[in-house]
Design a protein around this motif. Structure first.
Motif, short mmCIF file in Angstrom:
data_model
loop_
_atom_site.label_atom_id
_atom_site.label_comp_id
_atom_site.label_asym_id
_atom_site.label_seq_id
_atom_site.Cartn_x
_atom_site.Cartn_y
_atom_site.Cartn_z
N ASP A 142 0.81 -1.22 0.00
CA ASP A 142 0.00 0.00 0.00
C ASP A 142 0.85 1.27 0.00
N LEU A 143 2.17 1.10 0.05
CA LEU A 143 3.05 2.26 0.19
C LEU A 143 3.84 2.57 -1.07
N VAL A 144 3.63 1.80 -2.14
CA VAL A 144 4.40 1.99 -3.35
C VAL A 144 3.50 2.43 -4.50
N ASP A 145 4.13 2.86 -5.59
CA ASP A 145 3.35 3.34 -6.73
C ASP A 145 2.82 2.22 -7.61
N ALA A 146 3.50 1.08 -7.61
CA ALA A 146 3.04 -0.08 -8.37
C ALA A 146 3.73 -1.31 -7.81
N VAL A 147 3.04 -2.44 -7.91
CA VAL A 147 3.58 -3.71 -7.41
C VAL A 147 3.89 -4.62 -8.60
N VAL A 148 5.10 -5.16 -8.59
CA VAL A 148 5.54 -6.11 -9.60
C VAL A 148 5.68 -7.47 -8.92
N VAL A 149 4.93 -8.46 -9.38
CA VAL A 149 4.99 -9.80 -8.81
C VAL A 149 5.70 -10.73 -9.79
N VAL A 150 6.70 -11.43 -9.29
CA VAL A 150 7.43 -12.42 -10.08
C VAL A 150 6.83 -13.78 -9.79
N THR A 151 6.50 -14.52 -10.84
CA THR A 151 5.80 -15.79 -10.67
C THR A 151 6.36 -16.85 -11.59
N ALA A 152 5.88 -18.08 -11.40
CA ALA A 152 6.21 -19.22 -12.24
C ALA A 152 5.23 -20.33 -11.86
N PRO A 153 5.02 -21.31 -12.73
CA PRO A 153 4.12 -22.42 -12.38
C PRO A 153 4.61 -23.17 -11.14
N ASP A 154 3.68 -23.82 -10.46
CA ASP A 154 4.01 -24.55 -9.23
C ASP A 154 5.14 -25.55 -9.43
N TYR A 155 5.10 -26.30 -10.53
CA TYR A 155 6.10 -27.35 -10.72
C TYR A 155 7.49 -26.76 -10.94
#
Length: 214
Positions: free
Chosen positions: A122-135
């Motif tokens: 809630d304190l930043v201008d934008a959120v970048v989420v790094v992801t990958a499939p579960d396996y």
């Protein structure tokens, strides 16, 4: 100055992505690296942590395995540890942002593993989420030294589920497609937030007190 919050669960490739932002010219503040410095010999957290958890300091620095073992035996100790470490981490982040503003940096990145868990999103201008499939995540994590299914499960329990992070993200970078794809995604994020007319999410007082970033 645009402040991006970068996060992702264990094994998703967040550290590699953070390095890509750095290579692209965006200064990156690393919460984990900050804690490591605080725990290292001469670090500001060493003396107060030893006072709170006698015996966890070895060779002048906080022995993280010893501290982890103590916390497993004394779960209530997490609050004592946070009361010591959080203000020191916040001070380091404050210094980073102040220096970046003075340098007139257009974009900076706050690399915070527990961005959602601590309310820092809630304190930043934008959120970048790094992801990958579960396996992919499982394969990466279990290939690490001293990692097993039990440790992996315990780590996941402390983190917001990946699907929830992705749902709350402004930008998502899937690292399962390779390094070139991830670099292109990083460039796209920087181009987007740097474009005229881009509107950031509502941001709180990053230089204020009370945020529990870690």
């Amino acid at each position: 100055m645009i402040v991006l919050g970068l996060t992702g669960s264990i094994g998703m490739g967040k550290s590699t992505t953070a390095a890509m932002f750095r290579d692209a010219g965006a200064p990156v503040w690393d919460a984990d690296a900050t804690v490591h410095r605080l725990y290292a010999p001469g670090g500001a957290a060493v003396a107060p942590v030893e006072a709170a958890f006698p015996g966890v300091v070895k060779d002048g620095g906080v022995d993280r395995p010893a501290l982890s073992a103590r916390l497993r035996a004394e779960p209530e100790g997490f609050r004592r540890l946070e009361a010591i470490v959080h203000p020191l981490v916040q001070a380091d982040r404050h210094a980073f942002l102040t220096q970046a503003e003075a340098a007139e940096e257009p974009v900076v990145v706050l690399d915070i593993p527990l961005l959602f868990e601590t309310g820092a999103a809630d304190l930043v201008d934008a959120v970048v989420v790094v992801t990958a499939p579960d396996y992919v995540q499982r394969r990466r994590v279990l290939a690490r030294p001293d990692m097993d299914e039990a440790k992996f499960a315990a780590l996941l329990e402390r983190q917001t589920p990946d699907a929830h992070k992705v749902a709350r993200a402004d930008f998502v970078i899937d690292t399962s497609f390779g390094l070139d794809h991830a670099r292109h995604a990083v460039d796209e994020v920087l181009d987007t937030v740097g474009a005229p007319g881009w509107t950031p999410r509502r941001r709180g007082a990053l230089h204020g007190k009370g945020e529990a970033l870690q």
